[in-house]
Motif scaffolding. Structure first.
Motif, PDB file in Angstrom:
ATOM      1  N   PRO A 164      22.521   6.396 -35.724  1.00 50.06           N
ATOM      2  CA  PRO A 164      23.249   5.822 -34.744  1.00 50.06           C
ATOM      3  C   PRO A 164      22.078   5.369 -33.248  1.00 50.06           C
ATOM      4  O   PRO A 164      21.566   6.383 -32.655  1.00 50.06           O
ATOM      5  CB  PRO A 164      24.879   6.412 -33.925  1.00 50.06           C
ATOM      6  N   LEU A 165      22.200   4.799 -32.200  1.00 48.83           N
ATOM      7  CA  LEU A 165      21.140   4.677 -31.962  1.00 48.83           C
ATOM      8  C   LEU A 165      21.692   3.601 -30.755  1.00 48.83           C
ATOM      9  O   LEU A 165      21.532   4.456 -29.278  1.00 48.83           O
ATOM     10  CB  LEU A 165      19.524   3.989 -32.168  1.00 48.83           C
ATOM     11  N   VAL A 213      30.799   3.182 -40.251  1.00 46.20           N
ATOM     12  CA  VAL A 213      30.312   4.474 -41.219  1.00 46.20           C
ATOM     13  C   VAL A 213      30.820   5.869 -40.631  1.00 46.20           C
ATOM     14  O   VAL A 213      31.653   5.905 -39.396  1.00 46.20           O
ATOM     15  CB  VAL A 213      29.147   4.066 -41.163  1.00 46.20           C
ATOM     16  N   ASP A 214      30.909   6.213 -42.272  1.00 51.83           N
ATOM     17  CA  ASP A 214      31.550   7.694 -41.966  1.00 51.83           C
ATOM     18  C   ASP A 214      30.103   8.851 -41.233  1.00 51.83           C
ATOM     19  O   ASP A 214      29.086   8.560 -41.477  1.00 51.83           O
ATOM     20  CB  ASP A 214      32.504   8.376 -43.301  1.00 51.83           C
ATOM     21  N   SER A 215      30.853  10.041 -40.697  1.00 51.62           N
ATOM     22  CA  SER A 215      29.272  10.999 -40.807  1.00 51.62           C
ATOM     23  C   SER A 215      28.282  10.935 -42.133  1.00 51.62           C
ATOM     24  O   SER A 215      27.490  11.464 -40.933  1.00 51.62           O
ATOM     25  CB  SER A 215      30.347  12.625 -40.262  1.00 51.62           C
ATOM     26  N   LEU A 216      28.954  10.356 -43.489  1.00 47.02           N
ATOM     27  CA  LEU A 216      27.544  10.465 -44.689  1.00 47.02           C
ATOM     28  C   LEU A 216      26.544   9.486 -44.109  1.00 47.02           C
ATOM     29  O   LEU A 216      25.950   9.085 -45.541  1.00 47.02           O
ATOM     30  CB  LEU A 216      28.204  10.873 -45.621  1.00 47.02           C
ATOM     31  N   ASP A 222      38.756   3.708 -41.775  1.00 40.30           N
ATOM     32  CA  ASP A 222      39.507   5.079 -41.064  1.00 40.30           C
ATOM     33  C   ASP A 222      38.587   5.350 -39.232  1.00 40.30           C
ATOM     34  O   ASP A 222      37.876   5.564 -39.869  1.00 40.30           O
ATOM     35  CB  ASP A 222      39.163   6.366 -42.185  1.00 40.30           C
ATOM     36  N   PRO A 223      39.186   4.976 -39.190  1.00 43.47           N
ATOM     37  CA  PRO A 223      38.983   4.779 -37.822  1.00 43.47           C
ATOM     38  C   PRO A 223      38.840   6.264 -36.891  1.00 43.47           C
ATOM     39  O   PRO A 223      37.710   6.650 -36.453  1.00 43.47           O
ATOM     40  CB  PRO A 223      39.868   4.070 -36.709  1.00 43.47           C
ATOM     41  N   LYS A 224      39.955   7.039 -37.654  1.00 44.42           N
ATOM     42  CA  LYS A 224      39.183   8.641 -36.891  1.00 44.42           C
ATOM     43  C   LYS A 224      37.757   9.542 -37.734  1.00 44.42           C
ATOM     44  O   LYS A 224      36.350   9.660 -37.377  1.00 44.42           O
ATOM     45  CB  LYS A 224      40.707   9.504 -37.965  1.00 44.42           C
ATOM     46  N   GLU A 228      34.816  10.251 -35.574  1.00 43.36           N
ATOM     47  CA  GLU A 228      34.706  11.997 -35.725  1.00 43.36           C
ATOM     48  C   GLU A 228      33.404  12.463 -36.407  1.00 43.36           C
ATOM     49  O   GLU A 228      33.214  12.304 -37.332  1.00 43.36           O
ATOM     50  CB  GLU A 228      35.338  12.919 -36.205  1.00 43.36           C
ATOM     51  N   GLY A 229      32.376  11.724 -36.079  1.00 45.40           N
ATOM     52  CA  GLY A 229      30.538  12.136 -36.624  1.00 45.40           C
ATOM     53  C   GLY A 229      30.676  11.131 -37.183  1.00 45.40           C
ATOM     54  O   GLY A 229      28.862  10.948 -37.893  1.00 45.40           O
ATOM     55  N   GLY A 230      31.161   9.675 -37.319  1.00 47.65           N
ATOM     56  CA  GLY A 230      30.863   8.642 -38.215  1.00 47.65           C
ATOM     57  C   GLY A 230      30.153   8.014 -36.977  1.00 47.65           C
ATOM     58  O   GLY A 230      29.352   8.173 -35.831  1.00 47.65           O
ATOM     59  N   ALA A 231      29.856   6.164 -37.211  1.00 43.79           N
ATOM     60  CA  ALA A 231      29.904   5.236 -36.267  1.00 43.79           C
ATOM     61  C   ALA A 231      30.232   3.906 -36.154  1.00 43.79           C
ATOM     62  O   ALA A 231      30.834   3.606 -37.171  1.00 43.79           O
ATOM     63  CB  ALA A 231      28.236   5.345 -36.309  1.00 43.79           C
ATOM     64  N   LEU A 232      29.381   3.269 -35.521  1.00 44.28           N
ATOM     65  CA  LEU A 232      30.004   1.698 -35.505  1.00 44.28           C
ATOM     66  C   LEU A 232      28.885   0.274 -36.276  1.00 44.28           C
ATOM     67  O   LEU A 232      27.379   1.582 -36.104  1.00 44.28           O
ATOM     68  CB  LEU A 232      30.370   0.991 -33.933  1.00 44.28           C
ATOM     69  N   LEU A 233      28.975  -0.360 -36.653  1.00 44.00           N
ATOM     70  CA  LEU A 233      27.511  -1.292 -37.121  1.00 44.00           C
ATOM     71  C   LEU A 233      27.618  -2.595 -35.978  1.00 44.00           C
ATOM     72  O   LEU A 233      28.498  -2.893 -35.623  1.00 44.00           O
ATOM     73  CB  LEU A 233      27.855  -1.317 -38.301  1.00 44.00           C
ATOM     74  N   PRO A 234      26.943  -2.880 -36.004  1.00 46.20           N
ATOM     75  CA  PRO A 234      26.844  -4.035 -35.218  1.00 46.20           C
ATOM     76  C   PRO A 234      27.643  -5.232 -35.622  1.00 46.20           C
ATOM     77  O   PRO A 234      27.201  -5.350 -36.927  1.00 46.20           O
ATOM     78  CB  PRO A 234      25.377  -5.081 -35.106  1.00 46.20           C
ATOM     79  N   PHE A 235      27.652  -6.299 -34.780  1.00 48.92           N
ATOM     80  CA  PHE A 235      28.327  -7.359 -35.945  1.00 48.92           C
ATOM     81  C   PHE A 235      27.404  -8.847 -36.552  1.00 48.92           C
ATOM     82  O   PHE A 235      26.054  -8.442 -35.661  1.00 48.92           O
ATOM     83  CB  PHE A 235      29.180  -7.770 -34.909  1.00 48.92           C
ATOM     84  N   GLY A 236      27.550  -9.205 -37.144  1.00 47.21           N
ATOM     85  CA  GLY A 236      26.724 -10.088 -38.266  1.00 47.21           C
ATOM     86  C   GLY A 236      25.566  -9.118 -38.545  1.00 47.21           C
ATOM     87  O   GLY A 236      24.689  -9.826 -38.308  1.00 47.21           O
TER      88      GLY A 236
END
Ligand SMILES: NC(=O)C1=CN([C@@H]2O[C@H](COP(=O)(O)OP(=O)(O)OC[C@H]3O[C@@H](n4cnc5c(N)ncnc54)[C@H](OP(=O)(O)O)[C@@H]3O)[C@@H](O)[C@H]2O)C=CC1
Ligand SMILES: O=C(O)C1=NCCCC1
Length: 344
Positions: A164-165, A213-216, A222-224, A228-236
């Motif tokens: 993530p950035l 995505v999760d921490s890996l 899974d929102p948790k 908890e260590g994961g991240a979101l993706l951009p739309f599109g």
């Protein structure tokens, strides 16, 4: 019971808009903001709740309060407005919230937009913890076109990257039209707003696929796992990622604010608000050649409806607003009781 968990309950209550604004004002003042900043934040937060923008309504109050308590944000900051050039206004929010900084510069920004046709407001040293549409919609109600971007905290993996950035970095736009409420959209450049991930986690719901995505770095619903260590993706994919990059450049590099990855709230337990920047561009469409802009935007809406479109961006909010103003705003009863406690 913690402040966060105390806002989860399913029995509901009704409250009028003005009463909610007053209650939130008391809560903000009680927890260390100036009466002036409290008035602006309370109106903003109550407006989000009134319009059904739940991810940035009273759900956010525990985050505001823990942030104020941590000393990370200055609830008494006095923004410093600088008249930089004919079409350029700068505000140092002085480590306060972004909305009072915008309010301090608003009259000058409008004056410049009306005289030059276009004006830019660059806010830095600011905290934006709210929905963005309340910042642009009022300009369109005065006949102006407004565009705003704000960067948030690192939680989005740029398309094609490994970690993530970017922030969830929303873009909001408002334009007047001849017959009806302004055309307004307001969207995170992430596949889902961070607030909605938190709400899904509390409700025990899954996210739609392709959002996080999760921490890996593995796809997850899974929102948790995202929180908890994961991240979101951009739309599109690459397209949303490019827009998010643009928001970083405009809201941070151009304003003198922090990039989403540049601040560190580790020394402020409880801090939740991103300490970044915000950009607004305001255009006076009366300078447009030919038929009035409002007539042209109305024609576009007419054609969209003729093409079969049933829902414009903003329609859901306006429907919810009308219902809230008529019947009262539906809020969770326990959340309302908690607000009343916090106001004492
Ligand atoms: N301060 C900050 O740093 C951040 C704030 N946010 C805020 O989070 C909020 C939620 O963002 P996000 O989840 O992306 O918003 P949504 O995806 O819910 O909505 C985005 C826009 O699309 C419109 N829309 C949604 N569904 C439809 C549809 N089916 N047809 C037509 N229009 C539609 C919405 O209108 P309508 O509202 O009428 O549904 C809205 O204008 C925003 O207010 C944003 O500013 C997000 C990230 C960071
Ligand atoms: O929902 C979001 O995404 C955010 N909202 C407020 C500021 C941080 C990010």
């Amino acid at each position: 019971m913690s402040a966060q968990s105390s806002l989860i309950d399913h029995a509901t209550a009704l409250i009028g808009f003005d009463e909610l604004v007053g209650l939130l004002h008391a809560v903000f003042v009680k927890h260390g903001t100036s009466p002036e900043a409290a008035a602006i934040l309370a109106h903003n937060c109550a407006s989000a709740e009134r319009d059904g923008a739940h991810s940035h309504g009273i759900f956010r109050i525990p985050g505001y309060l823990s942030t104020l308590a941590s000393g990370w944000v200055d609830g008494n900051a006095t923004p410093v407005v600088t008249d930089v050039a004919s079409g350029f206004v700068r505000v140092d929010a002085c480590n306060g919230f972004a909305q009072p900084a915008l309010a301090a510069a608003r009259a000058l920004l409008i004056e410049k937009a009306r005289s030059a046709g276009i004006a830019l407001l660059a806010i830095h040293n600011s905290h934006h913890f709210a929905a963005l549409w309340p910042d642009v919609e009022p300009f369109a109600e005065e006949g102006l076109v407004a565009l705003s971007v704000v960067n948030s905290m690192t939680c989005v993996v740029p398309h094609g990257a490994d970690r993530p950035l970017f922030g969830t970095n929303p873009i909001a736009f408002a334009a007047p039209r001849a017959d009806g409420a302004p055309i307004v959209f307001d969207l995170a450049t992430s596949a889902i707003a961070h607030g909605d991930v938190q709400i899904a986690a509390r409700k025990g719901e899954r996210l739609p696929p392709g959002m996080g995505v999760d921490s890996l770095g593995q796809p997850t619903t899974d929102p948790k796992a995202v929180l908890e260590g994961g991240a979101l993706l951009p739309f599109g994919g690459h397209k949303g990622s490019a827009l998010s990059m643009m928001v970083e450049l405009l809201a941070a590099a151009l304003t003198g604010g922090n990039f989403s990855f540049e601040f560190n709230w580790a020394d402020h337990p409880g801090a939740r608000t991103p300490w970044t920047g915000q950009l607004l561009i305001v255009i006076d469409p009366s300078k447009t050649a030919g038929q009035s802009f409002a007539e042209r935007s109305q024609e576009l809406v007419r054609q969209m409806h003729a093409a079969g479109l049933r829902r414009l961006p903003g329609d859901r909010r306006h429907r919810t607003r009308a219902k809230s103003l008529q019947e009262g705003i539906t809020v969770e009863a326990q959340a309302l009781a908690q607000l009343r406690d916090w106001a004492l």
